[in-house]
Each structure stands twice: as structure tokens, then as C-alpha cells.
Write a protein that holds these residues in place. Structure first.
Motif, short mmCIF file in Angstrom:
data_model
loop_
_atom_site.label_atom_id
_atom_site.label_comp_id
_atom_site.label_asym_id
_atom_site.label_seq_id
_atom_site.Cartn_x
_atom_site.Cartn_y
_atom_site.Cartn_z
N PRO A 145 0.81 -1.23 0.00
CA PRO A 145 0.00 0.00 0.00
C PRO A 145 0.84 1.27 0.00
CG PRO A 145 -0.92 -1.58 1.54
CD PRO A 145 0.41 -2.14 1.09
N ALA A 146 2.00 1.24 0.64
CA ALA A 146 2.85 2.42 0.67
C ALA A 146 3.38 2.74 -0.73
CB ALA A 146 4.01 2.21 1.64
N THR A 163 11.36 2.39 4.29
CA THR A 163 10.44 2.49 3.16
C THR A 163 10.87 3.57 2.19
OG1 THR A 163 8.73 1.90 4.78
CG2 THR A 163 8.00 2.42 2.54
N ALA A 164 11.46 4.65 2.69
CA ALA A 164 11.98 5.68 1.80
C ALA A 164 13.06 5.12 0.90
CB ALA A 164 12.52 6.86 2.62
N LEU A 165 13.93 4.29 1.47
CA LEU A 165 14.97 3.64 0.65
C LEU A 165 14.34 2.74 -0.40
CD1 LEU A 165 17.50 2.70 3.47
CD2 LEU A 165 17.82 4.45 1.71
N LEU A 166 13.33 1.98 0.00
CA LEU A 166 12.66 1.08 -0.94
C LEU A 166 12.06 1.84 -2.11
CD1 LEU A 166 11.38 -1.63 -1.82
CD2 LEU A 166 9.47 -1.09 -0.28
N VAL A 167 11.28 2.87 -1.82
CA VAL A 167 10.57 3.57 -2.90
C VAL A 167 11.54 4.39 -3.75
CG1 VAL A 167 8.83 5.32 -3.40
CG2 VAL A 167 8.37 3.54 -1.70
N ALA A 168 12.56 4.97 -3.13
CA ALA A 168 13.54 5.70 -3.93
C ALA A 168 14.18 4.77 -4.95
CB ALA A 168 14.61 6.31 -3.02
N MET A 169 14.48 3.54 -4.55
CA MET A 169 15.08 2.60 -5.48
C MET A 169 14.06 2.06 -6.49
SD MET A 169 18.19 2.63 -5.08
CE MET A 169 18.37 1.44 -6.39
N VAL A 170 12.81 1.88 -6.08
CA VAL A 170 11.78 1.48 -7.04
C VAL A 170 11.65 2.55 -8.13
CG1 VAL A 170 9.30 1.15 -7.35
CG2 VAL A 170 10.48 -0.02 -5.50
N PHE A 171 11.66 3.81 -7.73
CA PHE A 171 11.57 4.90 -8.70
C PHE A 171 12.81 4.91 -9.60
CE2 PHE A 171 8.31 8.16 -6.96
CZ PHE A 171 7.39 7.15 -6.80
N ALA A 172 13.99 4.67 -9.02
CA ALA A 172 15.21 4.66 -9.82
C ALA A 172 15.21 3.50 -10.81
CB ALA A 172 16.42 4.57 -8.90
N LEU A 221 7.98 10.22 1.06
CA LEU A 221 9.23 10.95 1.25
C LEU A 221 10.31 10.44 0.31
CD1 LEU A 221 10.97 12.96 2.86
CD2 LEU A 221 11.42 11.12 4.50
N GLY A 222 10.49 9.12 0.23
CA GLY A 222 11.51 8.57 -0.64
C GLY A 222 11.28 8.89 -2.10
N GLY A 223 10.02 8.79 -2.54
CA GLY A 223 9.70 9.14 -3.92
C GLY A 223 9.93 10.61 -4.21
N THR A 224 9.58 11.46 -3.25
CA THR A 224 9.76 12.90 -3.44
C THR A 224 11.24 13.27 -3.51
OG1 THR A 224 7.68 13.36 -2.28
CG2 THR A 224 9.26 15.17 -2.46
N VAL A 225 12.04 12.69 -2.63
CA VAL A 225 13.47 12.98 -2.65
C VAL A 225 14.09 12.54 -3.97
CG1 VAL A 225 15.69 12.32 -1.62
CG2 VAL A 225 13.76 12.92 -0.14
N TYR A 226 13.73 11.35 -4.45
CA TYR A 226 14.26 10.90 -5.73
C TYR A 226 13.89 11.87 -6.85
CZ TYR A 226 15.29 8.32 -9.93
OH TYR A 226 15.80 7.97 -11.16
N ASP A 227 12.63 12.28 -6.87
CA ASP A 227 12.19 13.17 -7.94
C ASP A 227 12.87 14.53 -7.87
OD1 ASP A 227 10.56 11.22 -8.93
OD2 ASP A 227 8.68 12.11 -8.25
N LEU A 228 13.07 15.06 -6.66
CA LEU A 228 13.69 16.37 -6.51
C LEU A 228 15.17 16.35 -6.87
CD1 LEU A 228 12.06 17.68 -3.20
CD2 LEU A 228 11.57 18.43 -5.54
#
Length: 263
Positions: free
Chosen positions: A63-64, A147-156, A235-242
Motif C-alpha cells: 500500500p505504501a 520504506t523511503a529507501l525502498l521507494v527511492a530505489m523502485v523509482f530509480a 518521502l523517498g519518492g519525493t526525494v528521488y524526484d527532486l
């Protein structure tokens, strides 16, 4: 419906393999498992769950992740509810499958007296619980970071302009990411980093004999792996995008390409 069914199956597979290795390790007293084996199997569980469902639903299985994709990638908000319900149901069923398979082993381990924590506690096979030293605030930080690490890497991994792996290999790298998070950040609270992965099995244990203690243990820990991963994912997705996505040049360099000047 077809997307929800894919999320259900993918999440059920993820939890069946992931909880299975924990059940094997706990009920054998570590003789048939180890922390390293748990981390490796959870990574493989992610890979297998993603491969089973990615072609239909995108294989969020979390869900996250679904929330982060809605906030940062335009995933339709109308689909968030069905995806989350399917993920929760899949996690619940995955826990039920593992319990059915390991019920006799669990009974041999705890003598038939279902205990949440302690030397013969078995609720931790299914849901996460904090280490004795961990505060609620520390747990919130732990789950946000993981979770921030997870989503940042999923986005990458899914960013076509940032030298991603081939699409067929993307699930492997997502699984390796989960494996790395477990190895590096698993000691505090078992790296749930997924509200469905934690709440679905926790609800199952409450109904299957462990009782309401699964919600009161750890100073009422249960809400932390539900709420904090959602914060961490956005947060992780936002940091990756920024830091990355907002600064892609007109020409995207691939790994091994010589640097080029962008006109």
C-alpha cells in the motif's frame, strides 16, 4: 478486477514465501534457518511476487508503494482503494497458508499455548515486533527510513531516463533492494516497510489463537508499520524526484556512454 486479482496473488505469494522462511527458522530453533536465510528468502519472495503480477497490475504489492505512485506518478486515485484491499487480503491469505503448513511445528515449539512474545513467542513469525530497546519514535524513524529507501530505489529502477535495468530484470533489482534493507536495517523491528505485509498477518494471528495481544504488544506497536511506511514511501519518492528526475538532461547518458554536452 483483474488488476486487484493480480495484486492479491502477488502479495499472497510474497507473504507465503517470506513468512515461510521465518516459520521454518523459528520453529526449528534456528537449526533450519538463519537471519541471512531470512533476508535472502524475503528478497526472492519479492522477485517471485513481482514476476507473478507485474504484467497485469504493475506489482505494487505494498500500500505504501501504491500511495507513493498516486502522489508522485499519477497512478489513479480511484484504484488506490481496490489495490490496498487486494494487498491486505493477499497478505492475510499468505499468512493463513503458512499457518496451515506449519501449524503442527508451531504447536511443537510452543506446546499449543500461542504466545506473542517471549522465548516461545510465535506471533513474530507472521507480523513484526520491535526490539526491546526500541521506542515508538525510534520505530517510526526506522520504518520511514526503510520504506523511503525502498521507494527511492523502485523509482530509480523504473526511471527510463536514468539507466534502468531491462524491464525483465527490474523485479530482481527490487528484490535485491528489499534484501539490502533487511541486511542493513532489519535489527530494530524486522523491516516490515509494507502495511499489508504487517497488518494482514497480524489480523490473522489475532483470529487464529494469539488474541488481542498482537495489537497491544510493544506498547501498541501495530500502527507503526502501517502508518510510518506510508510517510516514508512518499518521502523517498519525493526525494528521488527532486534530486534526480527533476534534473534529467535533454540527452540521457546510459551507463558506459561517454559524457555529452547538451545543447
Amino acid at each position: 478486477m483483474r488488476e486487484a486479482l493480480a495484486e492479491f496473488l502477488g502479495t499472497a505469494l510474497l507473504l507465503t514465501f517470506g513468512l515461510g522462511v521465518v516459520a521454518q527458522t523459528v520453529t526449528s530453533g534456528g537449526a533450519a534457518g538463519s537471519p541471512l536465510g531470512i533476508h535472502l528468502c524475503w528478497g526472492l519472495a519479492v522477485i517471485l511476487g513481482v514476476y507473478a503480477s507485474a504484467g497485469v497490475s504493475g506489482a505494487h504489492l505494498n500500500p505504501a508503494v501504491t500511495l507513493a505512485l498516486a502522489v508522485r506518478r499519477g497512478f489513479p486515485w480511484s484504484k488506490v482503494g481496490p489495490y490496498v484491499v487486494a494487498q491486505l487480503l493477499g497478505a492475510f491469505v499468505g499468512a493463513a497458508v503458512v499457518y496451515l503448513t506449519y501449524r503442527e511445528a508451531i504447536t511443537a515449539f510452543d506446546g499449543g499455548m500461542r504466545q506473542v512474545l517471549g522465548p516461545h513467542g510465535t506471533a513474530g513469525i507472521f507480523a513484526t515486533y520491535p526490539a526491546p530497546y526500541l521506542s515508538i519514535l525510534g520505530g517510526v524513524i526506522d520504518q520511514i527510513v526503510g520504506t523511503a529507501l525502498l521507494v527511492a530505489m523502485v523509482f530509480a529502477i523504473s526511471d527510463e531516463r536514468n539507466a534502468p535495468p531491462a524491464a525483465s530484470l527490474a523485479p530482481v533489482f527490487v528484490g535485491l533492494t528489499v534484501m539490502a534493507i533487511g541486511m542493513g536495517f532489519g535489527a530494530n523491528a524486522g523491516y516490515a516497510i509494507n502495511p499489508a505485509r504487517d497488518f494482514g498477518p497480524r489480523l490473522f494471528t489475532a483470529l487464529a489463537g494469539w488474541g488481542g495481544g498482537v495489537f497491544t504488544a510493544g506498547n501498541g506497536w501495530w500502527w507503526v508499520p502501517v502508518v510510518a511506511p506510508c510517510i516514508g514511501a512518499v518521502l523517498g519518492g519525493t526525494v528521488y524526484d527532486l534530486l534526480i528526475r527533476a534534473h534529467h538532461p535533454a540527452h540521457t547518458n546510459r551507463i558506459g556512454d561517454p559524457a555529452r554536452r547538451v545543447e
